[in-house]
Structures are given as C-alpha cells and as structure tokens.
Design a protein around this motif. Structure first.
Motif, PDB file in Angstrom:
ATOM      1  N   UNK A 148       0.808  -1.250   0.106  1.00 24.44           N
ATOM      2  CA  UNK A 148      -0.006  -0.023  -0.002  1.00 24.44           C
ATOM      3  C   UNK A 148       0.779   1.408   0.081  1.00 24.44           C
ATOM      4  N   UNK A 149       2.001   1.372   0.903  1.00 23.90           N
ATOM      5  CA  UNK A 149       3.059   2.314   0.795  1.00 23.90           C
ATOM      6  C   UNK A 149       3.421   2.715  -0.525  1.00 23.90           C
ATOM      7  N   UNK A 150       4.048   1.551  -1.207  1.00 29.84           N
ATOM      8  CA  UNK A 150       4.537   1.816  -2.454  1.00 29.84           C
ATOM      9  C   UNK A 150       3.442   2.234  -3.537  1.00 29.84           C
ATOM     10  N   UNK A 151       2.388   1.673  -3.466  1.00 28.81           N
ATOM     11  CA  UNK A 151       1.336   2.083  -4.445  1.00 28.81           C
ATOM     12  C   UNK A 151       0.862   3.743  -4.344  1.00 28.81           C
ATOM     13  N   UNK A 152       0.973   3.997  -3.089  1.00 35.29           N
ATOM     14  CA  UNK A 152       0.719   5.561  -2.721  1.00 35.29           C
ATOM     15  C   UNK A 152       1.806   6.356  -3.377  1.00 35.29           C
ATOM     16  N   UNK A 153       3.028   5.756  -3.233  1.00 35.28           N
ATOM     17  CA  UNK A 153       4.307   6.490  -3.695  1.00 35.28           C
ATOM     18  C   UNK A 153       4.185   6.729  -5.370  1.00 35.28           C
TER      19      UNK A 153
ATOM     20  N   UNK B 250       5.794  14.927  -2.384  1.00 34.77           N
ATOM     21  CA  UNK B 250       6.401  14.966  -0.881  1.00 34.77           C
ATOM     22  C   UNK B 250       5.168  15.059   0.300  1.00 34.77           C
ATOM     23  N   UNK B 251       4.102  15.266  -0.589  1.00 36.02           N
ATOM     24  CA  UNK B 251       2.773  14.936   0.551  1.00 36.02           C
ATOM     25  C   UNK B 251       2.717  13.749   1.352  1.00 36.02           C
ATOM     26  N   UNK B 252       2.259  13.922   2.691  1.00 34.70           N
ATOM     27  CA  UNK B 252       2.228  12.810   3.564  1.00 34.70           C
ATOM     28  C   UNK B 252       1.134  12.061   3.344  1.00 34.70           C
ATOM     29  N   UNK B 253       0.831  10.953   3.852  1.00 34.66           N
ATOM     30  CA  UNK B 253      -0.394  10.126   3.597  1.00 34.66           C
ATOM     31  C   UNK B 253      -1.688  10.701   3.980  1.00 34.66           C
ATOM     32  N   UNK B 254      -1.468  11.194   5.300  1.00 29.49           N
ATOM     33  CA  UNK B 254      -2.882  11.682   5.958  1.00 29.49           C
ATOM     34  C   UNK B 254      -3.138  12.963   5.334  1.00 29.49           C
ATOM     35  N   UNK B 255      -2.471  13.664   4.511  1.00 30.40           N
ATOM     36  CA  UNK B 255      -2.802  14.937   3.601  1.00 30.40           C
ATOM     37  C   UNK B 255      -3.417  14.337   2.647  1.00 30.40           C
ATOM     38  N   UNK B 256      -3.095  13.395   1.919  1.00 28.25           N
ATOM     39  CA  UNK B 256      -3.519  12.736   0.826  1.00 28.25           C
ATOM     40  C   UNK B 256      -4.927  12.342   0.983  1.00 28.25           C
ATOM     41  N   UNK B 257      -4.756  11.631   2.243  1.00 27.87           N
ATOM     42  CA  UNK B 257      -6.391  11.246   2.682  1.00 27.87           C
ATOM     43  C   UNK B 257      -7.498  12.407   2.775  1.00 27.87           C
ATOM     44  N   UNK B 258      -7.010  13.448   3.333  1.00 25.75           N
ATOM     45  CA  UNK B 258      -7.800  14.731   3.613  1.00 25.75           C
ATOM     46  C   UNK B 258      -8.201  15.451   2.475  1.00 25.75           C
ATOM     47  N   UNK B 259      -7.265  15.540   1.442  1.00 24.91           N
ATOM     48  CA  UNK B 259      -7.461  16.268   0.266  1.00 24.91           C
ATOM     49  C   UNK B 259      -8.169  15.646  -1.155  1.00 24.91           C
ATOM     50  N   UNK B 260      -7.999  14.261  -0.838  1.00 26.38           N
ATOM     51  CA  UNK B 260      -8.197  13.349  -1.880  1.00 26.38           C
ATOM     52  C   UNK B 260      -9.155  12.221  -1.857  1.00 26.38           C
ATOM     53  N   UNK B 261      -8.567  11.380  -1.053  1.00 32.20           N
ATOM     54  CA  UNK B 261      -9.390  10.053  -0.682  1.00 32.20           C
ATOM     55  C   UNK B 261     -10.411  10.361  -0.181  1.00 32.20           C
TER      56      UNK B 261
ATOM     57  N   UNK C 193       4.076   9.940  -7.728  1.00 33.29           N
ATOM     58  CA  UNK C 193       5.019  10.258  -8.784  1.00 33.29           C
ATOM     59  C   UNK C 193       4.413  10.030  -9.953  1.00 33.29           C
ATOM     60  N   UNK C 194       3.691   9.318 -10.469  1.00 31.81           N
ATOM     61  CA  UNK C 194       3.205   8.995 -11.642  1.00 31.81           C
ATOM     62  C   UNK C 194       1.806   9.691 -12.132  1.00 31.81           C
ATOM     63  N   UNK C 195       0.980   9.909 -11.314  1.00 27.80           N
ATOM     64  CA  UNK C 195      -0.397  10.332 -11.480  1.00 27.80           C
ATOM     65  C   UNK C 195      -0.720  11.806 -10.881  1.00 27.80           C
ATOM     66  N   UNK C 196      -0.422  12.233  -9.702  1.00 24.72           N
ATOM     67  CA  UNK C 196      -0.735  13.341  -9.157  1.00 24.72           C
ATOM     68  C   UNK C 196       0.332  14.633  -9.564  1.00 24.72           C
ATOM     69  N   UNK C 197      -0.045  15.761  -9.371  1.00 24.69           N
ATOM     70  CA  UNK C 197       0.460  16.900  -9.617  1.00 24.69           C
ATOM     71  C   UNK C 197       2.033  16.637  -8.978  1.00 24.69           C
ATOM     72  N   UNK C 198       3.067  17.059  -9.581  1.00 19.50           N
ATOM     73  CA  UNK C 198       4.534  16.992  -9.090  1.00 19.50           C
ATOM     74  C   UNK C 198       4.765  17.647  -7.812  1.00 19.50           C
ATOM     75  N   UNK C 199       3.759  18.837  -7.399  1.00 22.45           N
ATOM     76  CA  UNK C 199       3.779  19.563  -6.041  1.00 22.45           C
ATOM     77  C   UNK C 199       3.502  18.590  -5.020  1.00 22.45           C
TER      78      UNK C 199
END
Length: 530
Positions: free
Chosen positions: A456-461, A474-485, A465-471
């Motif tokens: 799961x960690x590597x899938x999120x990496x 470096x975003x942490x997982x908890x931020x990814x959850x709040x803003x996207x998931x 790297x490949x799908x989200x905006x380059x900015x």
C-alpha cells in the motif's frame, strides 16, 4: 435541540439526541453514497500496473478454493490501508461504503472474458453479497502465512536472535513488490539505487512478542529503502529481540535481488547497525557478481580504540560543517576530520580491505541539556569524549568513497540524508498506514500484514510520482486522505455506466480527472518483470 420519541415501558418519551440542532437518521434505502470518492483512482493505477495479475501469479493460497481469490484478499487489505483502516475489523467499515463497493464490484469484472466471469461466480455456493472479505475471512487468509513448524524450531533453539524462515506465501509478497518496483523503474528509470537500510520498532502487547533493547515488547522489521524512487525495496519482519545488524549482509543480498534489471550502480547507507565487517568487505571487494564494487557510508562504532585515534587528530585539522539556510552558508556548530584508524578486526590480515574513517564532533556546552539529563554525572545516550579540556559528542563514519570523489563534509551530509527520511517513512508505515497495529500473536500473520502495508505504501508513492501533480510528491499520506481520498461522492448508474459525482466546485475534481488521464497514458507502457 433535536428531539426523538422513544417508547420506554409502554410510555412514549421524548429524548434528546444531542445538544445542537441536528440529528442523525439512517437512509431507508441504498443511496450509492461514498465517503471514499477518490479511492477508486488507486484501482485505476492497480489495474494499469497489473497488481492483480502479479498477486495471482505469485500467491496460490486461494487458487483452487471457493470464495475470495488471492487478488481480492490482498487488494482489499491494501485499500483498507489507503482508506485509513488500521485493523482487520475495519473491513466492516469499508464494506458499509455502498458507493465504493459498487465501483469495486464493477472494476473486478471489467475486461474479463465471459468464461472467466462465470468461473468467478462459480466460486460461491450461494449468491455473493459482500464486496470485500469479512474480518473472519481475512484472519483465515492471513493465517496461511504462518508456519507452525518454524515456531517449534524457535522453541527448541537456544539462540537468542531467531528469524523464522518465510514460507512460500510470504516469499510471494516479496515477488509482488519486486514487480511493482520493476514497473516503476520502467516508466521512471533510475540507473543508480541508493539503498538505506534501517530497522524500526513496533511496540506490541502480543503474547509472543519479544522484548527489544529499549525494554518493551515489540517487533523490529529491517527495511531497505530505495532513495531515488522513494519506495521500500525489501523488508524482513523480525522479533523485537533481534538486533538490527543481525545477518544484515544476507538481507542486503536479498534486497539486491529485488532491484530491476535496468539498475546499474548501487550505493549503501546505514547507521551503526550496518557496521558489520562482512558487509563492508562484500561491498568493497566487489563480491556482487551483478554490481561489483558498491560504494557505502556507514556509521561506525565509537569504541575505545576509535576514540584514541580521534584524540590524536590535531585541533587544526578539524573543519567546520556548514548548512545552507535561505541561500546563505552557515556554521552548524559541528566539525569533522579524517581519522587514521584500523579496527582490531582487520589487524590480523595483510589482505584486509582498507577503509576511510571520519569523525564528527559537537561541543556539548553549546547544546541545551536533554530533558532528565541535567545532572552531568548521568550517562548520555550517545558517545562522548574529552578533547583539550572540552567535552564533545562524537560520531564516526566508515566509507570506501575516496577523498577525490567526495570530501568529508559532503560525505557526512550525504550519509545524514537518510536519517530524517527513513524516520519519516517509518512514521508513515506505523501512523499513517496500518503497520503500527499488528493483528495477531502469530509471527507469520503479522509478517504478511506488514508486507501488505508495504504494498500500500509503494502504491501510494507511485500514485504521487506518476499520476498526481508534481507538487504533491512530498505530501504525507494523511494529507492525501484529507484532500483526495476521504471526500464524499454519489454513484449514479446510467446507460450501463457508473458516474461518481462530486459536489459542485470541489477542488479535488480537477485533480482526480487529471490523475486518471495520466494513469491511462501508462496503459501499455508499464512492463512489470516476469
């Protein structure tokens, strides 16, 4: 206040549900609402990288069984990690998300031939009602990764540090992760792999957990992190009483076996746990048939003999260590020097490898005392030594990188790059994902849980790297959850298609559409290893 009429002893009474003017009610029918509107994008990525095919190839636990398949089981636990679940029981919450389950059911059948779809349907004696496995089914599945014979060996042996041999199913998880790393290095090629080896402690109250060097029950997996790609290349789950440096060369060799074919050069970084002379010799003498000589920088033990060598360095040879701050080069208060040192372990042989040793020192008077360590007579948790009537904190480094290739200050900075990043990755594993809460008292089940968390960690990496905006890389997982998931959406069925509708003007809408376009462009480019 919101009132609610309730019958108690045959008498209608009005009860308050809460203090604020709202109340909770249950929908009278399934509405197709989801609280995980962006989690299906990870299904997109998993489809493109062939994750299900890799699971089916390397895991044969449910190959000829009824019920859930290996891909369904593993993917459900991977999705559980991404959604924020940290225990097997949280599968109930994932199952309760009707909108997400609708997409999951549709995604599983997409692209399958009619014969394959019928075969999947025949795996169930009764009509299949769930979309993700029940907690009891997941526990039974995880138990297949546990080897009871290895536990008997553990009980019979008197060796303190014992690492159970992984069964074929655990080895399958290693191969799945290897496929993911190979595919990533196909679309985002890196010819150099800097490998950072580090162990982390997972505190546990499980009955079979062992006490670690810090005095509490724990497990202590040894992880190999690929710096350039930002993924965990390999991990070995271990008991808490197994030292981090125990058999590190063997684990390093296994990590090298996990590298993609297009990697050409290896570099190794480690803390003092990696100060094993068999490991250093392996790297320096080029014993690796594939990679030859491997450059390394590793923290060395500050022994009595090392302190004697450091004390012989003239004060004039100590050079300041700088850091860049707002474009300016500023002193850090630390200094470094080359040290003429030959460890006792290498003195007996004329053909022993020669290494370069460095020391870093920091004046203790310039630091505030650590909490609870104000008494100068108390021992400090790091090596110190007296030099010219001053007391210093001392750190040692051993390397086979020459003077002309990298000066001492740059080499120390390069080694320290691993410190903050590995700690951050460990925090993500244990806090942001489910690695910090192990499901069982059985070693093999916990090892499988840890490995699935790594997937799961590597899938999120890969997503970052490949799908989200380059900015967002470096975003942490908890931020990814709040803003996207973890955003709400509604599933709408129309013309045999599913539409996932977000609220108007939601900032994640454009992010998700662009991410799906980038993932679609990878289709046909991704080439996992055989």
């Amino acid at each position: 206040m919101c009132d609610q009429k309730t019958i108690i002893n045959g008498v209608k009474q009005t009860m308050t549900q809460g203090v604020l003017p709202f109340k909770y009610e249950e929908e009278k029918s399934q509405t197709g609402i989801t609280a995980l509107a962006s989690l299906p994008v990870y299904l997109d990525l998993a489809k493109v990288i062939g994750l299900s095919k890799s699971i089916q190839k390397h895991l044969k636990i449910r190959e000829n069984s009824q019920g859930w398949t290996d891909p369904q089981m593993v993917l459900s636990l991977v999705l559980l990690n991404l959604a924020g679940g940290d225990c097997v029981e949280d599968l109930k919450i994932l199952e309760a998300d009707e909108g997400f389950c609708e997409i999951l059911r549709k995604s599983e059948m997409q692209g399958l031939k009619r014969k394959v779809r019928r075969a999947l349907e025949r795996r169930w004696r009764k009509e299949k009602k769930r979309s993700v496995p029940s907690p009891s089914a997941a526990f039974r599945y995880l138990s297949e990764f546990h080897d009871t014979e290895q536990e008997k060996t553990r009980d019979q042996t008197k060796i303190k540090a014992f690492i159970p041999r992984p069964n074929d199913h655990l080895k399958g998880l290693v191969q799945i992760n290897k496929d993911m790393c190979a595919g990533l290095n196909t679309v985002n090629p890196k010819k150099t792999a800097t490998l950072d080896m580090d162990a982390t402690l997972i505190e546990s109250s499980k009955q079979n957990a062992r006490y670690c060097y810090k005095g509490f029950k724990s497990y202590q997996p040894l992880n190999t992190w690929w710096y350039e790609q930002g993924v965990i290349l390999h991990t070995e789950f271990r008991d808490g009483n197994v030292p981090a440096g125990f058999e590190q060369l063997r684990v390093f060799k296994k990590s090298l076996d996990c590298l993609p074919e297009n990697v050409e050069k290896i570099k190794l970084r480690s803390d003092t746990a990696g100060y094993q002379h068999d490991l250093l010799k392996y790297c320096e003498t080029g014993e690796s048939e594939r990679f030859g000589r491997i450059e390394f920088a590793i923290g060395c033990d500050v022994t009595r003999s090392f302190k004697i060598a450091v004390a012989q360095v003239p004060d004039s040879e100590w050079q300041p260590i700088y850091k860049d701050k707002n474009g300016k080069r500023m002193k850090t208060g630390s200094e470094w020097a080359e040290v003429c040192f030959v460890p006792n372990e290498l003195c007996h042989s004329k053909n022993a490898p020669e290494y370069r040793y460095l020391a870093k020192r920091q004046l203790l008077e310039e630091q505030s005392p650590l909490p609870g360590m104000e008494d100068p007579k108390l021992p400090l948790p790091f090596p110190t030594m007296q030099m010219v009537e001053k007391r210093y904190k001392v750190f040692g480094v051993v390397t086979n990188i020459g003077y002309e290739e990298m000066n001492g200050e740059d080499l120390i900075h390069w080694l320290h790059e691993r410190c903050g990043k590995s700690e951050e990755v460990h925090a993500v594993m244990k806090d942001d994902l489910a690695g910090g809460k192990l499901p069982s008292a059985d070693f093999g089940e916990n090892a499988a849980w840890w490995w699935i968390m790594i997937l799961a960690l590597n899938l999120n990496v890969m997503m970052k790297k490949l799908a989200l905006d380059p900015s967002m890389e470096a975003t942490r997982m908890k931020r990814i959850r709040f803003s996207i998931i973890n955003i709400p959406g509604r599933i709408i069925k129309r013309s045999r298609n599913l539409f996932l509708r977000l609220s108007k003007g939601h900032p994640s809408y454009v992010v998700l559409v662009e991410a799906r376009k980038r993932i679609a462009m990878l289709n046909g480019v991704w080439e996992p290893s055989g």
